[in-house]
Design an enzyme around this catalytic site. Structure first.
Site: not given
Ligand code: G6P
Length: 605
Positions: A2, A27, A73, A99-100, A480, A484, A487, A503, A600
């Protein structure tokens, strides 16, 4: 997640609000809305979907020089127009954006309904509009305060009142709120991205604070309405740094920006004289460093994977036992906080609620915590009070790339600093400094693999799943790489330590299941070749990423990257994985910068 914007001044508010909301789109959100006050009434316009949908339907006459806007959101209630913010009270006197999460909203809603209040949405937020409007307190700020004292949970809010048409009231508890200071106009936002087109001078609210913002002045108060004097500060990032430029996607722009991001992370921090690093924001003297018995990294998502890499890196440079844990797991498991452990919170945004709460839990139990954060002045940076800023510049695409790389660089700097006080020799320190200094050029060289990687994304278009296999320094990067790919391209992907394959996961290997095997520059090369052979023996196609040319002959496809020192090599290996995810998403035609269901900056539980 949000986003909030607010404007009060002399200009027409709605274009400023809409543009601010566009700046917050990155975001992640699913509906949007604006409200303006004009001629003694509040007008609200909302839309499900994108800010462009909101704009398309915005009435031509939507005047007013004060207003609020929101991108939502969904948490409580589906994404639809009624649930979008701003929310009005029953008489249309007060409009709020929030927000929240209001945790006791059901109880409050039930009580208000029993008093005859009709609700127009399923959200938790709407109770705030009714509570403020029904408060018997004297002025707007007093009413807002009274409402806030009766709610539990987290909030960043901004309020307008048709009877006080020169004033925005904002408040914060767990969700960021920043005031932007302009010339005869002021702004409110949940993220400086929404403000930088108009001003770079900002004031951050702290938890438990309320702001009264008018065109020519602002005042900050505690929840007890006592005055809180706050200084404004200048934001480094200007509007240009948020632009996509000639790129089709922020993600590709941010991948290509990595050489400059790493240069900035290193700038002024390497000390060749003593083969160490200078980290102005880390307030540990040598005696304190010698007392550290453990290091624990706390972070979420890609920050957690960077933390896994960072823990290995710090441990190898400083010989301090180090580990990483998802901040969300840490905060809920009643952790033992040890006074001799250094906790490191990693966050690109500095606003991830789980990480913030983990930091607060450490502090509450008397632990020592420092941050590795990209956004200056963010909640986690301020809560930690000390740490390393990445200086990576704004990261707009939801999936993290340059912040991930810069975080590992920050860990290397910290490892060097701690190591040189402990066991790292001057020559090893110098070796790491040389390797760090040459990283930007090596990243530039690695980025040349893009065309080849794009072809691989095409070649493996029909793969339904992918394994990313790494060992020791390669494993966090494998995590990672898998993150990537899943996602942004929605291809099922999993990471495994190379030795774990046999295993269980080997059962899945078949011709439709591509494996990406990582070969960092370390002494585990032969072991990694064996893992690759196990996959090939089961007819699984293998893409290898490393620097030994022999790999070209023994894998189906080989992406060659330059090598660095073993401690830093994985940074280079990760870059083709970022490009692979990007091109896999591109050929699938999905929304690369804003993947479905993701945000984000996750500022809710
Ligand atoms: C969300 C985003 C990720 C990010 C994570 C942590 O899940 O989609 O891309 O890595 O938050 O975010 P931060 O801002 O704390 O690194």
């Amino acid at each position: 997640m949000c986003g909030i914007v607010g404007y009060v001044g002399r200009r027409d508010a709605s274009p400023i609000l809409v543009e601010g909301l566009q700046r917050l789109e990155y975001r992640g959100y699913d509906s949007a809305g604006v409200a303006v006050v004009n001629d003694g009434s509040i007008r609200v316009h909302k839309a499900k979907g994108r800010v462009s949908d909101l704009l398309a339907g915005l009435p031509k006459r939507f005047g007013g020089t004060i207003g609020i806007g929101h991108t939502r959101w969904a948490t409580h209630g589906v994404p639809n127009e009624p649930n979008a913010h701003p929310h009005l009270d029953a008489e249309g006197r007060i409009a709020i954006v929030h927000n929240g999460i209001i945790e006791n909203f059901k109880e409050i809603r039930g009580k208000l309904q029993s008093e005859g209040v009709a609700f127009s949405s399923d959200t938790d937020s709407e109770v705030l509009a009714h509570l403020i409007s029904r408060s018997k307190a004297e002025g707007l700020v007093e009413k807002v305060r009274e409402a806030l004292l009766s709610v539990e949970g987290t909030y960043g809010i901004c309020v307008v009142d048709r009877d006080t048409p020169d004033t925005l009231v904002a408040a914060r508890n767990g969700s960021p709120i920043v005031i932007g200071i302009g010339e005869k106009e002021n702004f409110i936002a949940s993220d400086v991205a929404a403000l930088v087109r108009h001003t770079q001078q900002v004031v951050y609210l702290d938890d438990g604070e309320i702001a009264i913002v008018k065109a020519n002045e602002f005042q900050t108060l505690g929840l007890d309405l006592s005055e809180r004097t706050k200084r404004s500060q200048k934001v480094d990032w200007d509007v240009g740094t948020y632009d996509k430029g000639a790129h089709d996607h922020y993600l590709r722009k941010e991948i290509l920006e990595q050489p400059e991001a790493v240069t900035r992370a290193l700038s002024g921090r390497l000390d060749t004289r003593f083969s160490t690093s200078h980290l102005g924001g880390v307030e540990l003297d040598p005696k304190e460093i010698l007392r550290i018995k453990r290091i624990q990294v706390l972070a979420c998502g890609s920050g957690y994977y960077a933390g896994l890499a960072g823990a290995r890196l710090i441990e190898s440079l400083s010989r301090i036992p180090s580990s990483a844990e998802p901040a969300s797991e840490f905060r809920y498991r009643n952790p033992i906080v040890d006074p001799d452990t250094l906790y490191i919170a990693v966050s690109q945004s500095g606003e991830t609620l789980d990480t913030l709460r983990a930091v607060q839990e450490v502090k509450r139990k008397g632990g020592m915590v420092t941050g590795i954060v990209n956004v200056v002045g963010s909640s986690i940076a301020r809560e930690c009070g000390s740490g390393i800023y990445l200086h990576a510049g704004p990261e707009v695409s939801v999936a993290s790339t340059k912040a991930f790389t810069s975080t590992i660089v920050a860990f290397a700097l910290l490892g060097l600093h701690l190591g040189r006080v402990r066991d790292l020799s001057p020559s090893d320190g110098a070796r790491i400094i040389n390797a760090l200094s040459s990283l930007p050029d090596k990243i530039t060289e690695t980025l040349q693999t893009e065309e080849q990687v794009a072809d691989l994304a095409k070649k493996y278009l029909d793969s339904t799943s992918a394994f990313f296999i790494g060992r020791v320094n390669g494993f966090p990067i494998a995590c990672e790489g898998a993150q990537k790919l899943k996602e942004i391209s929605y291809v099922h992907a999993e990471a495994y330590p190379a030795s774990e394959l046999k295993h269980g996961p080997l059962a899945l290997v078949c011709p439709e299941f591509v494996s990406v095997v990582l070969f960092p520059n370390d002494d585990l090369y032969d072991k990694n070749v064996s893992a690759m052979e196990e996959i090939k023996a089961r007819n699984g196609p293998v893409i290898s990423v490393g620097h030994n040319p022999e790999l070209a002959a023994i894998s189906d496809d080989f992406v060659r990257v330059p090598s660095s020192e073993p401690e830093l090599d994985s940074i280079l290996i990760n870059i083709p994985l970022q490009l692979f995810a990007y091109h896999s998403a591109l050929i699938r035609g999905v929304d690369i910068d804003q993947p479905r269901n993701l945000a984000k900056s996750v500022t809710v539980e």
